[in-house]
Design an enzyme around this catalytic site. Structure first.
Site, PDB file in Angstrom:
ATOM      1  N   ASN A  63      -9.086   4.876  -5.036  1.00 59.70           N
ATOM      2  CA  ASN A  63      -9.566   5.537  -3.818  1.00 59.70           C
ATOM      3  C   ASN A  63      -9.381   7.036  -4.015  1.00 59.70           C
ATOM      4  O   ASN A  63      -8.269   7.543  -3.928  1.00 59.70           O
ATOM      5  CB  ASN A  63      -8.743   5.028  -2.618  1.00 59.70           C
ATOM      6  CG  ASN A  63      -9.056   5.790  -1.344  1.00 59.70           C
ATOM      7  OD1 ASN A  63     -10.036   6.526  -1.264  1.00 59.70           O
ATOM      8  ND2 ASN A  63      -8.214   5.605  -0.321  1.00 59.70           N
ATOM      9  N   LYS A  81     -10.372   9.388  -2.157  1.00 64.55           N
ATOM     10  CA  LYS A  81     -10.296  10.149  -0.895  1.00 64.55           C
ATOM     11  C   LYS A  81     -11.245  11.350  -0.993  1.00 64.55           C
ATOM     12  O   LYS A  81     -12.295  11.233  -1.594  1.00 64.55           O
ATOM     13  CB  LYS A  81      -8.846  10.532  -0.593  1.00 64.55           C
ATOM     14  CG  LYS A  81      -7.924   9.308  -0.670  1.00 64.55           C
ATOM     15  CD  LYS A  81      -6.544   9.546  -0.179  1.00 64.55           C
ATOM     16  CE  LYS A  81      -5.755   8.239  -0.282  1.00 64.55           C
ATOM     17  NZ  LYS A  81      -4.415   8.331   0.226  1.00 64.55           N
ATOM     18  N   HIS A  86      -9.092   2.038   6.202  1.00 64.89           N
ATOM     19  CA  HIS A  86      -7.955   2.729   5.576  1.00 64.89           C
ATOM     20  C   HIS A  86      -7.117   3.417   6.661  1.00 64.89           C
ATOM     21  O   HIS A  86      -7.652   3.895   7.669  1.00 64.89           O
ATOM     22  CB  HIS A  86      -8.473   3.761   4.562  1.00 64.89           C
ATOM     23  CG  HIS A  86      -7.384   4.342   3.721  1.00 64.89           C
ATOM     24  ND1 HIS A  86      -6.578   5.362   4.171  1.00 64.89           N
ATOM     25  CD2 HIS A  86      -6.936   4.023   2.480  1.00 64.89           C
ATOM     26  CE1 HIS A  86      -5.685   5.647   3.235  1.00 64.89           C
ATOM     27  NE2 HIS A  86      -5.882   4.853   2.198  1.00 64.89           N
ATOM     28  N   GLU A 133      -5.902   6.250   6.865  1.00 60.31           N
ATOM     29  CA  GLU A 133      -6.330   7.626   7.188  1.00 60.31           C
ATOM     30  C   GLU A 133      -7.537   7.609   8.123  1.00 60.31           C
ATOM     31  O   GLU A 133      -7.677   8.488   8.982  1.00 60.31           O
ATOM     32  CB  GLU A 133      -6.606   8.414   5.890  1.00 60.31           C
ATOM     33  CG  GLU A 133      -5.300   8.753   5.174  1.00 60.31           C
ATOM     34  CD  GLU A 133      -5.396   8.924   3.675  1.00 60.31           C
ATOM     35  OE1 GLU A 133      -6.518   9.075   3.145  1.00 60.31           O
ATOM     36  OE2 GLU A 133      -4.342   8.880   3.016  1.00 60.31           O
ATOM     37  N   GLU A 163      -1.124  -1.794   2.729  1.00 58.17           N
ATOM     38  CA  GLU A 163      -0.708  -0.423   2.427  1.00 58.17           C
ATOM     39  C   GLU A 163       0.242   0.082   3.517  1.00 58.17           C
ATOM     40  O   GLU A 163      -0.224   0.570   4.561  1.00 58.17           O
ATOM     41  CB  GLU A 163      -1.919   0.512   2.370  1.00 58.17           C
ATOM     42  CG  GLU A 163      -2.932   0.150   1.314  1.00 58.17           C
ATOM     43  CD  GLU A 163      -3.760   1.372   0.911  1.00 58.17           C
ATOM     44  OE1 GLU A 163      -3.673   1.755  -0.248  1.00 58.17           O
ATOM     45  OE2 GLU A 163      -4.451   1.942   1.752  1.00 58.17           O
ATOM     46  N   GLY A 177       1.249   8.035  -0.810  1.00 60.02           N
ATOM     47  CA  GLY A 177       1.425   9.412  -1.281  1.00 60.02           C
ATOM     48  C   GLY A 177       2.851   9.934  -1.210  1.00 60.02           C
ATOM     49  O   GLY A 177       3.073  11.142  -1.334  1.00 60.02           O
ATOM     50  N   SER A 227       1.563   4.554  -3.429  1.00 55.02           N
ATOM     51  CA  SER A 227       2.325   5.122  -4.545  1.00 55.02           C
ATOM     52  C   SER A 227       2.364   4.230  -5.785  1.00 55.02           C
ATOM     53  O   SER A 227       3.383   4.170  -6.479  1.00 55.02           O
ATOM     54  CB  SER A 227       3.744   5.475  -4.091  1.00 55.02           C
ATOM     55  OG  SER A 227       3.709   6.447  -3.066  1.00 55.02           O
ATOM     56  N   GLY A 237      -4.439   5.555  -4.868  1.00 55.13           N
ATOM     57  CA  GLY A 237      -4.941   6.860  -4.435  1.00 55.13           C
ATOM     58  C   GLY A 237      -4.686   7.913  -5.501  1.00 55.13           C
ATOM     59  O   GLY A 237      -5.438   8.044  -6.470  1.00 55.13           O
TER      60      GLY A 237
END
Ligand code: PGA
Length: 249
Positions: A8, A10, A93, A95, A163, A169, A207, A228
């Site tokens: 991903n 992003k 997701h 986000e 997730e 992250g 992560s 990510g």
């Protein structure tokens, strides 16, 4: 569906960086591992990535789709994604949920649109730090699953990415055994809430890197990863896919 390792990107990438990524990926990936992989660049680079990878078995996916088309300024429909050769999409997701206020019911509509168009999907779910700390992770996940999936007919074009929001992250991940137990829980809940009692593959995101991949992939119910930061480097992403292919189970 055999895709298990999904990148991903992003809101990252550029016309030049994407070319370097494909070169680095191809230099490091074992040919037998390619078919397990997909990468999801920003919409604007989908077509370039589809062209750059037309000779290899890497799938190209979108990071979102809209549930409909027509008078919806600024949105990208499933039809448009399929039209340019995109076969898979991330949906829901964290986000999108946090920054763009997507609800479980909107996510449900996207799943229905994807299903109607034979698009493969990765539905993302995951608890916040507060739920993690208060021990309410399972209740939270169960609610996300039942609101977006209850009575839907599922197929092997559907999978879930677990997730934990607090692991994205941050370098801070749950123990692999904890993730394994949560994946088993997710499979059971999806099985009992979907119309056709479907048990999906559940991949982990948060992560993941080439350093922790082996430990994760040796767990029975971790069926792959959504990656990510580490997917922005073609070599690192390829190494994770190679580790998945060589896993002990
Ligand atoms: P990360 O992101 O690998 O950078 O933690 C995962 C994701 O947001 O899907």
């Amino acid at each position: 569906m055999s895709i298990s390792i999904i990148g991903n990107w992003k809101s990252n990438g550029s016309l030049d960086l994407n070319k370097v990524w494909v070169k680095d990926f191809l230099n490091s990936i074992n040919s037998s591992a390619i078919q397990d992989t997909a990468v999801c660049p920003p919409f604007i680079y989908l077509e370039q990535m589809i062209d750059l990878t037309s000779d290899i078995d890497l799938s190209i996916g979108s990071q979102d789709i809209d549930s409909s088309n027509g008078a919806r300024t600024g949105s990208i429909s499933v039809d448009a994604c399929k039209d340019i050769g995109c076969t898979i999409s991330i949906i829901g997701h964290s986000e999108r949920r946090a920054l763009f206020h997507e609800s479980n019911l909107e996510i449900r509509d996207k799943l229905i649109a994807a299903h109607a168009n034979n698009m493969q999907v990765i539905l993302c779910i995951g608890e916040t730090k507060e739920h993690h700390l208060s021990g309410t992770t399972n209740d939270f996940l169960q609610n996300q699953i039942t609101e977006s999936l209850a009575n839907l007919e599922l197929s092997d074009r559907f999978m879930i990415a677990y997730e934990p929001v607090w692991a994205i992250g941050t370098g801070d991940t749950p123990q692999s055994s904890e993730i394994n137990a949560i994946h088993k829980f997710i499979k059971d809940i999806v099985q009992s809430s979907s119309k056709n009692n479907f048990t999906p593959n559940v991949i982990y995101g948060g992560s993941v890197s080439s350093k922790n991949a082996e430990v994760l992939f040796n767990e029975e119910h971790i069926d792959g990863a959504l990656i990510g930061g580490a997917s922005l480097n073609g070599k690192e992403f390829a190494q994770i896919a190679n580790i998945y292919k060589d896993r002990g189970i």
